[in-house]
Design a protein around this motif. Structure first.
Motif, PDB file in Angstrom:
ATOM      1  N   VAL A  75      -1.739  11.679  -6.598  1.00  0.00           N
ATOM      2  CA  VAL A  75      -2.537  12.336  -5.410  1.00  0.00           C
ATOM      3  C   VAL A  75      -4.008  11.875  -5.266  1.00  0.00           C
ATOM      4  N   GLY A  76      -4.707  11.775  -6.437  1.00  0.00           N
ATOM      5  CA  GLY A  76      -6.021  11.533  -6.417  1.00  0.00           C
ATOM      6  C   GLY A  76      -6.191  10.073  -6.127  1.00  0.00           C
ATOM      7  N   PHE A  77      -5.261   9.275  -6.339  1.00  0.00           N
ATOM      8  CA  PHE A  77      -5.371   7.744  -6.042  1.00  0.00           C
ATOM      9  C   PHE A  77      -4.883   7.350  -4.523  1.00  0.00           C
ATOM     10  N   ALA A  78      -4.073   8.161  -4.043  1.00  0.00           N
ATOM     11  CA  ALA A  78      -3.473   8.079  -2.919  1.00  0.00           C
ATOM     12  C   ALA A  78      -4.467   7.627  -1.831  1.00  0.00           C
ATOM     13  N   PRO A  79      -5.726   8.523  -1.503  1.00  0.00           N
ATOM     14  CA  PRO A  79      -6.590   8.155  -0.430  1.00  0.00           C
ATOM     15  C   PRO A  79      -7.181   6.513  -0.495  1.00  0.00           C
ATOM     16  N   PHE A  80      -7.299   6.251  -1.717  1.00  0.00           N
ATOM     17  CA  PHE A  80      -7.979   5.183  -1.860  1.00  0.00           C
ATOM     18  C   PHE A  80      -6.835   3.830  -1.506  1.00  0.00           C
ATOM     19  N   ASN A  81      -5.648   4.164  -1.591  1.00  0.00           N
ATOM     20  CA  ASN A  81      -4.637   3.210  -1.476  1.00  0.00           C
ATOM     21  C   ASN A  81      -3.973   3.230  -0.227  1.00  0.00           C
ATOM     22  N   ALA A  82      -4.446   4.170   0.887  1.00  0.00           N
ATOM     23  CA  ALA A  82      -3.579   4.195   1.841  1.00  0.00           C
ATOM     24  C   ALA A  82      -3.941   2.972   2.681  1.00  0.00           C
ATOM     25  N   PRO A  83      -2.862   2.510   3.521  1.00  0.00           N
ATOM     26  CA  PRO A  83      -2.933   1.577   4.737  1.00  0.00           C
ATOM     27  C   PRO A  83      -4.231   1.570   5.437  1.00  0.00           C
ATOM     28  N   VAL A  84      -4.905   0.499   5.532  1.00  0.00           N
ATOM     29  CA  VAL A  84      -5.084  -0.696   4.665  1.00  0.00           C
ATOM     30  C   VAL A  84      -5.890  -0.263   3.389  1.00  0.00           C
ATOM     31  N   ALA A  85      -5.302  -0.741   2.371  1.00  0.00           N
ATOM     32  CA  ALA A  85      -5.975  -0.260   1.051  1.00  0.00           C
ATOM     33  C   ALA A  85      -7.193  -0.760   0.582  1.00  0.00           C
ATOM     34  N   ARG A  86      -8.147   0.191   0.185  1.00  0.00           N
ATOM     35  CA  ARG A  86      -9.540  -0.190  -0.147  1.00  0.00           C
ATOM     36  C   ARG A  86      -9.464  -0.543  -1.737  1.00  0.00           C
ATOM     37  N   LEU A  87      -8.203  -0.257  -2.451  1.00  0.00           N
ATOM     38  CA  LEU A  87      -8.046  -0.397  -3.935  1.00  0.00           C
ATOM     39  C   LEU A  87      -6.491  -0.492  -4.064  1.00  0.00           C
ATOM     40  N   PHE A  88      -6.353  -1.350  -5.122  1.00  0.00           N
ATOM     41  CA  PHE A  88      -5.081  -1.452  -5.594  1.00  0.00           C
ATOM     42  C   PHE A  88      -4.966  -0.870  -7.123  1.00  0.00           C
ATOM     43  N   MET A  89      -3.756  -0.643  -7.515  1.00  0.00           N
ATOM     44  CA  MET A  89      -3.282   0.080  -8.655  1.00  0.00           C
ATOM     45  C   MET A  89      -3.724  -1.133  -9.960  1.00  0.00           C
ATOM     46  N   GLY A  90      -2.864  -2.195  -9.743  1.00  0.00           N
ATOM     47  CA  GLY A  90      -3.002  -3.372 -10.720  1.00  0.00           C
ATOM     48  C   GLY A  90      -1.833  -2.996 -11.803  1.00  0.00           C
ATOM     49  N   ASP A  91      -1.799  -4.101 -12.666  1.00  0.00           N
ATOM     50  CA  ASP A  91      -0.722  -4.087 -13.701  1.00  0.00           C
ATOM     51  C   ASP A  91      -1.006  -3.034 -14.634  1.00  0.00           C
ATOM     52  N   VAL A  92      -2.654  -2.669 -14.770  1.00  0.00           N
ATOM     53  CA  VAL A  92      -2.960  -1.750 -15.580  1.00  0.00           C
ATOM     54  C   VAL A  92      -2.515  -0.375 -15.457  1.00  0.00           C
ATOM     55  N   GLY A  93      -1.992   0.064 -14.238  1.00  0.00           N
ATOM     56  CA  GLY A  93      -1.415   1.018 -13.904  1.00  0.00           C
ATOM     57  C   GLY A  93       0.127   1.087 -13.807  1.00  0.00           C
ATOM     58  N   SER A  94       0.549   0.005 -13.296  1.00  0.00           N
ATOM     59  CA  SER A  94       2.001   0.133 -12.827  1.00  0.00           C
ATOM     60  C   SER A  94       3.016  -0.197 -14.205  1.00  0.00           C
TER      61      SER A  94
ATOM     62  N   GLY B 180       0.493  15.128 -15.120  1.00  0.00           N
ATOM     63  CA  GLY B 180      -0.557  14.457 -14.852  1.00  0.00           C
ATOM     64  C   GLY B 180      -0.432  13.092 -14.118  1.00  0.00           C
ATOM     65  N   LEU B 181       0.519  12.567 -14.130  1.00  0.00           N
ATOM     66  CA  LEU B 181       0.712  11.572 -13.204  1.00  0.00           C
ATOM     67  C   LEU B 181       1.038  11.773 -11.552  1.00  0.00           C
ATOM     68  N   ALA B 182       1.883  13.026 -11.641  1.00  0.00           N
ATOM     69  CA  ALA B 182       2.108  13.321 -10.052  1.00  0.00           C
ATOM     70  C   ALA B 182       0.462  13.681  -9.592  1.00  0.00           C
TER      71      ALA B 182
ATOM     72  N   ASP C 246       0.864  -1.340   0.010  1.00  0.00           N
ATOM     73  CA  ASP C 246      -0.040  -0.022  -0.043  1.00  0.00           C
ATOM     74  C   ASP C 246       1.012   1.207  -0.196  1.00  0.00           C
ATOM     75  N   TRP C 247       0.522   2.303  -0.823  1.00  0.00           N
ATOM     76  CA  TRP C 247       1.332   3.596  -0.958  1.00  0.00           C
ATOM     77  C   TRP C 247       2.598   3.373  -1.823  1.00  0.00           C
ATOM     78  N   MET C 248       3.188   2.421  -1.919  1.00  0.00           N
ATOM     79  CA  MET C 248       4.733   2.081  -2.342  1.00  0.00           C
ATOM     80  C   MET C 248       4.737   2.969  -3.636  1.00  0.00           C
ATOM     81  N   THR C 249       3.778   2.549  -4.644  1.00  0.00           N
ATOM     82  CA  THR C 249       4.072   3.339  -5.887  1.00  0.00           C
ATOM     83  C   THR C 249       4.015   5.016  -5.516  1.00  0.00           C
ATOM     84  N   VAL C 250       2.992   5.284  -4.847  1.00  0.00           N
ATOM     85  CA  VAL C 250       2.914   6.851  -4.514  1.00  0.00           C
ATOM     86  C   VAL C 250       4.195   7.537  -3.743  1.00  0.00           C
TER      87      VAL C 250
END
Length: 339
Positions: free
Chosen positions: A200-219, A194-196, A161-165
């Motif tokens: 930031v918009g993704f971070a609240p959903f991925n905060a530990p304990v994450a409710r959502l993962f990025m997935g390979d579609v993002g990484s 745009g990525l930065a 969680d939050w590692m990519t952020v």
């Protein structure tokens, strides 16, 4: 390409791109969440740090917001992102989506990644050079393998969680500053801003304990886009800065890969032996790990800034040495059990 001085004259537009990307990402996640929860659950496996099935696919919103910023940029008087770069990112996003839903065999996955990387490199002008003493064919070959590796290591490191952020937010913010002040090519600014913003918009959903993962579609596309920006930074005469910014990711992923190869392991099989994963096994909390990585990346960004400002070989050698010691200290701390 729009001249850098035009980009320097639009700080408000640059900020608008980042804010728009953040808002767009958050809104898209909220809209997609019911579908992701129903169709894209990531179930715990040998690589996982989570214990319960968790929706993945937040990267759809991240990449959509990022590429939306790239499309919007020329309308605001900013630079244009090459079509090949956008197309390559979309190709990797499609590959990642399929892999998230049903794993793709290793060889086809790598072949498609190679196509995406080749698309990015083939549009580089012939006069673009990073290491002029090397033959152009050899330099492009090294850039190809480096980018393929960077795409994959970004995927490998997205396991907490939050590692990519924690990694990519300082990196993309610094690259954006470099582009805005003319140190890096202006074309990277829409992508990095745009990525930065999207992170930031993704971070609240991925905060530990994450409710959502990025997935390979993002990484996967994030690895390609950031890798492309770093290649352009290196080609602008700032190779040391381009190495310093992602140095933690490079070190953790590469040392782990070499260690697994030495042990005769199948390196394409999921595992939990990255330094950041071992840290959680050794008792570090997720927030402690990502907080340490974030602080380290702020330090590496500072060193990269100094490298750009000083622009001497001697300074680059010293700054790379300082960055290497900082990264090694963190890896050693993560890799050892507390006394």
């Amino acid at each position: 390409m729009v001249a850098t001085d035009q980009l320097q004259a639009m700080p408000l537009a640059a900020a608008a791109l980042a804010v728009a990307a953040a808002l767009a990402c958050a809104v898209l996640i909220l809209a997609l969440f019911p579908l992701l929860r129903r169709y894209a659950l990531a179930r715990p496996n040998a690589r996982s740090s989570h214990k319960v099935p968790t929706p993945q696919g937040g990267g759809i919103a991240i990449i959509a917001a990022c590429l939306g910023a790239a499309v919007l940029s020329p309308l605001l008087g900013g630079p244009t992102v090459p079509v090949a770069v956008v197309g390559a990112a979309l190709l990797l996003a499609a590959i990642g989506t399929l892999d998230d839903l049903r794993p793709i065999p290793v060889l086809p996955r790598f072949a498609l990644q190679a196509v995406a990387v080749a698309l990015v490199l083939v549009v580089l002008p012939a006069e673009f050079r990073i290491l002029p003493p090397l033959p152009l064919v050899l330099e492009r070959g090294l850039a190809f393998f480096a980018l393929v590796w960077f795409v994959n290591l970004t995927n490998f490191m997205d396991g907490l969680d939050w590692m990519t952020v924690a990694e990519m937010l300082p990196l993309t913010a610094t690259l954006s500053v470099f582009a805005l002040i003319g140190t890096a090519p202006a074309a990277i600014a829409p992508v990095t801003l745009g990525l930065a913003g999207a992170l930031v918009g993704f971070a609240p959903f991925n905060a530990p304990v994450a409710r959502l993962f990025m997935g390979d579609v993002g990484s996967l596309p994030i690895g390609l886009l950031v890798g492309w920006a770093l290649v352009l930074l290196a080609g602008a005469g700032h190779l040391a800065a381009a190495l310093l910014l992602p140095l933690y990711y490079l070190a953790d992923a590469t040392l782990t890969l070499l260690s697994r190869l030495r042990r005769g392991e199948k390196v394409w099989v999921a595992h939990r032996t990255h330094f950041y994963q071992r840290a959680t096994d050794h008792g570090f909390t997720v927030r402690e790990v990502v907080g340490t990585v974030f602080a380290l990346n702020l330090a590496l960004a500072t060193l990269a800034g100094l490298s750009v400002a000083l622009s001497t070989v001697a300074a680059d050698i010293v700054l790379l040495a300082v960055g290497t010691v900082a990264v090694a200290t963190v890896l050693r701390r993560f890799g050892r059990k507390p006394a």
